[in-house]
Design a protein around this motif. Structure first.
Motif, PDB file in Angstrom:
ATOM      1  N   UNK A  53      25.950  28.619  35.917  1.00 40.10           N
ATOM      2  CA  UNK A  53      27.177  29.219  36.422  1.00 40.10           C
ATOM      3  C   UNK A  53      28.107  29.471  35.253  1.00 40.10           C
ATOM      4  N   UNK A  54      28.849  30.573  35.305  1.00 43.20           N
ATOM      5  CA  UNK A  54      29.749  30.872  34.191  1.00 43.20           C
ATOM      6  C   UNK A  54      31.037  31.520  34.677  1.00 43.20           C
ATOM      7  N   UNK A  55      32.096  31.262  33.903  1.00 40.45           N
ATOM      8  CA  UNK A  55      33.424  31.802  34.173  1.00 40.45           C
ATOM      9  C   UNK A  55      34.082  32.154  32.848  1.00 40.45           C
ATOM     10  N   UNK A  56      34.720  33.300  32.795  1.00 41.85           N
ATOM     11  CA  UNK A  56      35.479  33.706  31.613  1.00 41.85           C
ATOM     12  C   UNK A  56      36.954  33.478  31.906  1.00 41.85           C
ATOM     13  N   UNK A  57      37.649  32.868  30.966  1.00 38.26           N
ATOM     14  CA  UNK A  57      39.068  32.539  31.082  1.00 38.26           C
ATOM     15  C   UNK A  57      39.388  31.816  32.390  1.00 38.26           C
ATOM     16  N   UNK A  58      38.758  30.660  32.595  1.00 41.00           N
ATOM     17  CA  UNK A  58      39.033  29.921  33.835  1.00 41.00           C
ATOM     18  C   UNK A  58      40.479  29.418  33.859  1.00 41.00           C
ATOM     19  N   UNK A  59      41.043  29.369  35.050  1.00 40.37           N
ATOM     20  CA  UNK A  59      42.385  28.826  35.222  1.00 40.37           C
ATOM     21  C   UNK A  59      42.344  27.312  35.099  1.00 40.37           C
ATOM     22  N   UNK A  60      43.477  26.703  34.828  1.00 38.23           N
ATOM     23  CA  UNK A  60      43.532  25.251  34.676  1.00 38.23           C
ATOM     24  C   UNK A  60      43.056  24.530  35.927  1.00 38.23           C
ATOM     25  N   UNK A  70      26.742  33.578  38.537  1.00 44.23           N
ATOM     26  CA  UNK A  70      25.562  32.762  38.290  1.00 44.23           C
ATOM     27  C   UNK A  70      24.488  33.586  37.597  1.00 44.23           C
ATOM     28  N   UNK A  71      23.653  32.882  36.860  1.00 43.70           N
ATOM     29  CA  UNK A  71      22.540  33.499  36.158  1.00 43.70           C
ATOM     30  C   UNK A  71      21.338  32.571  36.237  1.00 43.70           C
ATOM     31  N   UNK A  72      20.165  33.153  36.235  1.00 43.70           N
ATOM     32  CA  UNK A  72      18.937  32.371  36.304  1.00 43.70           C
ATOM     33  C   UNK A  72      18.654  31.651  34.994  1.00 43.70           C
ATOM     34  N   UNK A  73      18.977  32.323  33.873  1.00 41.91           N
ATOM     35  CA  UNK A  73      18.696  31.748  32.555  1.00 41.91           C
ATOM     36  C   UNK A  73      19.969  31.658  31.729  1.00 41.91           C
TER      37      UNK A  73
END
Length: 86
Positions: A53-60, A70-73
């Motif tokens: 799982x990934x997030x760019x510039x997540x909030x606090x 989400x990504x498989x690899x």
């Protein structure tokens, strides 16, 4: 299993020397990765068997709420993160 060094190598391949990387490894083999480039940051959490799982510039307040992307690899996650950061 993806080791911390394998993750660092994949990140270096995707970003070169243009990003700062912090990686935390958990006993079950899960990785929590933070990639910082300029004023932006991305978090990638996962394991090769369960996905990433990934997030760019997540909030606090997003720290423990999961990831919308989400990504498989790990490589797939890095491609998407790189596109968002560059």
């Amino acid at each position: 299993m993806t080791t911390e060094q394998e993750a660092r190598d994949a990140i270096h391949h995707a970003f070169g020397e243009t990003a700062h990387v912090d990686i935390e490894t958990f006993p079950a083999g899960n990785l929590s990765i933070t990639i910082t480039r300029g004023k932006h940051a991305a978090t990638i959490d996962g394991h090769p068997e369960s996905g990433w799982g990934w997030t760019v510039d997540p909030g606090e307040d997003d720290g423990f709420s999961g990831h919308e992307n989400v990504a498989t690899t790990l490589d797939e996650a890095l491609v998407n993160v790189r596109a968002a950061l560059i």
